[in-house]
Write a protein that holds these residues in place. Sequence first.
Motif, PDB file in Angstrom:
ATOM      1  N   GLU A 113     -59.024 -40.934 -23.425  1.00  0.00           N
ATOM      2  CA  GLU A 113     -59.133 -39.549 -22.959  1.00  0.00           C
ATOM      3  C   GLU A 113     -60.466 -39.293 -22.275  1.00  0.00           C
ATOM      4  OE1 GLU A 113     -58.159 -37.278 -26.461  1.00  0.00           O
ATOM      5  OE2 GLU A 113     -55.998 -37.409 -26.040  1.00  0.00           O
ATOM      6  N   GLU A 114     -61.548 -39.882 -22.787  1.00  0.00           N
ATOM      7  CA  GLU A 114     -62.854 -39.737 -22.147  1.00  0.00           C
ATOM      8  C   GLU A 114     -62.857 -40.389 -20.766  1.00  0.00           C
ATOM      9  OE1 GLU A 114     -65.772 -41.329 -24.851  1.00  0.00           O
ATOM     10  OE2 GLU A 114     -65.420 -39.746 -26.324  1.00  0.00           O
ATOM     11  N   GLU A 115     -62.320 -41.598 -20.688  1.00  0.00           N
ATOM     12  CA  GLU A 115     -62.249 -42.299 -19.407  1.00  0.00           C
ATOM     13  C   GLU A 115     -61.323 -41.574 -18.436  1.00  0.00           C
ATOM     14  OE1 GLU A 115     -63.708 -45.185 -18.037  1.00  0.00           O
ATOM     15  OE2 GLU A 115     -65.103 -44.857 -19.693  1.00  0.00           O
ATOM     16  N   GLY A 116     -60.208 -41.081 -18.941  1.00  0.00           N
ATOM     17  CA  GLY A 116     -59.236 -40.389 -18.095  1.00  0.00           C
ATOM     18  C   GLY A 116     -59.751 -39.079 -17.543  1.00  0.00           C
ATOM     19  N   ALA A 117     -60.744 -38.478 -18.215  1.00  0.00           N
ATOM     20  CA  ALA A 117     -61.312 -37.214 -17.759  1.00  0.00           C
ATOM     21  C   ALA A 117     -62.302 -37.400 -16.613  1.00  0.00           C
ATOM     22  CB  ALA A 117     -61.992 -36.502 -18.916  1.00  0.00           C
ATOM     23  N   LYS A 118     -62.763 -38.624 -16.394  1.00  0.00           N
ATOM     24  CA  LYS A 118     -63.736 -38.884 -15.334  1.00  0.00           C
ATOM     25  C   LYS A 118     -63.060 -38.829 -13.966  1.00  0.00           C
ATOM     26  CE  LYS A 118     -66.665 -41.894 -18.117  1.00  0.00           C
ATOM     27  NZ  LYS A 118     -67.140 -43.282 -18.287  1.00  0.00           N
ATOM     28  N   GLU A 119     -63.778 -38.224 -13.020  1.00  0.00           N
ATOM     29  CA  GLU A 119     -63.291 -38.180 -11.646  1.00  0.00           C
ATOM     30  C   GLU A 119     -63.486 -39.553 -11.009  1.00  0.00           C
ATOM     31  OE1 GLU A 119     -61.923 -35.891  -9.430  1.00  0.00           O
ATOM     32  OE2 GLU A 119     -61.503 -34.742 -11.234  1.00  0.00           O
ATOM     33  N   VAL A 120     -62.508 -39.979 -10.260  1.00  0.00           N
ATOM     34  CA  VAL A 120     -62.611 -41.239  -9.536  1.00  0.00           C
ATOM     35  C   VAL A 120     -63.124 -40.912  -8.139  1.00  0.00           C
ATOM     36  CG1 VAL A 120     -61.338 -43.215  -8.631  1.00  0.00           C
ATOM     37  CG2 VAL A 120     -60.699 -42.221 -10.839  1.00  0.00           C
ATOM     38  N   PRO A 121     -64.298 -41.452  -7.775  1.00  0.00           N
ATOM     39  CA  PRO A 121     -64.847 -41.124  -6.452  1.00  0.00           C
ATOM     40  C   PRO A 121     -63.970 -41.730  -5.345  1.00  0.00           C
ATOM     41  CG  PRO A 121     -66.180 -42.811  -7.515  1.00  0.00           C
ATOM     42  CD  PRO A 121     -65.147 -42.373  -8.512  1.00  0.00           C
TER      43      PRO A 121
END
Length: 78
Positions: free
Chosen positions: A55-63
């Motif tokens: 969930e933490e990784e999934g919340a990050k925006e992918v540039p």
Amino acid sequence: MEWKAEYKDINGIKQIQWTCGTKHGTYLGDLSEEPKDVVKFIKDYYGEEEVKKIEEEGAKEVPPIDFEKMFEEMTKGG
């Protein structure tokens, strides 16, 4: 963070494909008995600690990829 999961049959192989934000994954295992709540099944499979990480990784925006810069780097004489 919203989780989504669904059954897929790809080339005769039954699997579960899941997403959580920008994270994606595939579960390949014993699906002879299909669980009714696929998301709960995936979360139980990974466990509480791993679900938090996902969930933490999934919340990050992918540039976005800067294709112009990438092309310039590839065409530089070296």
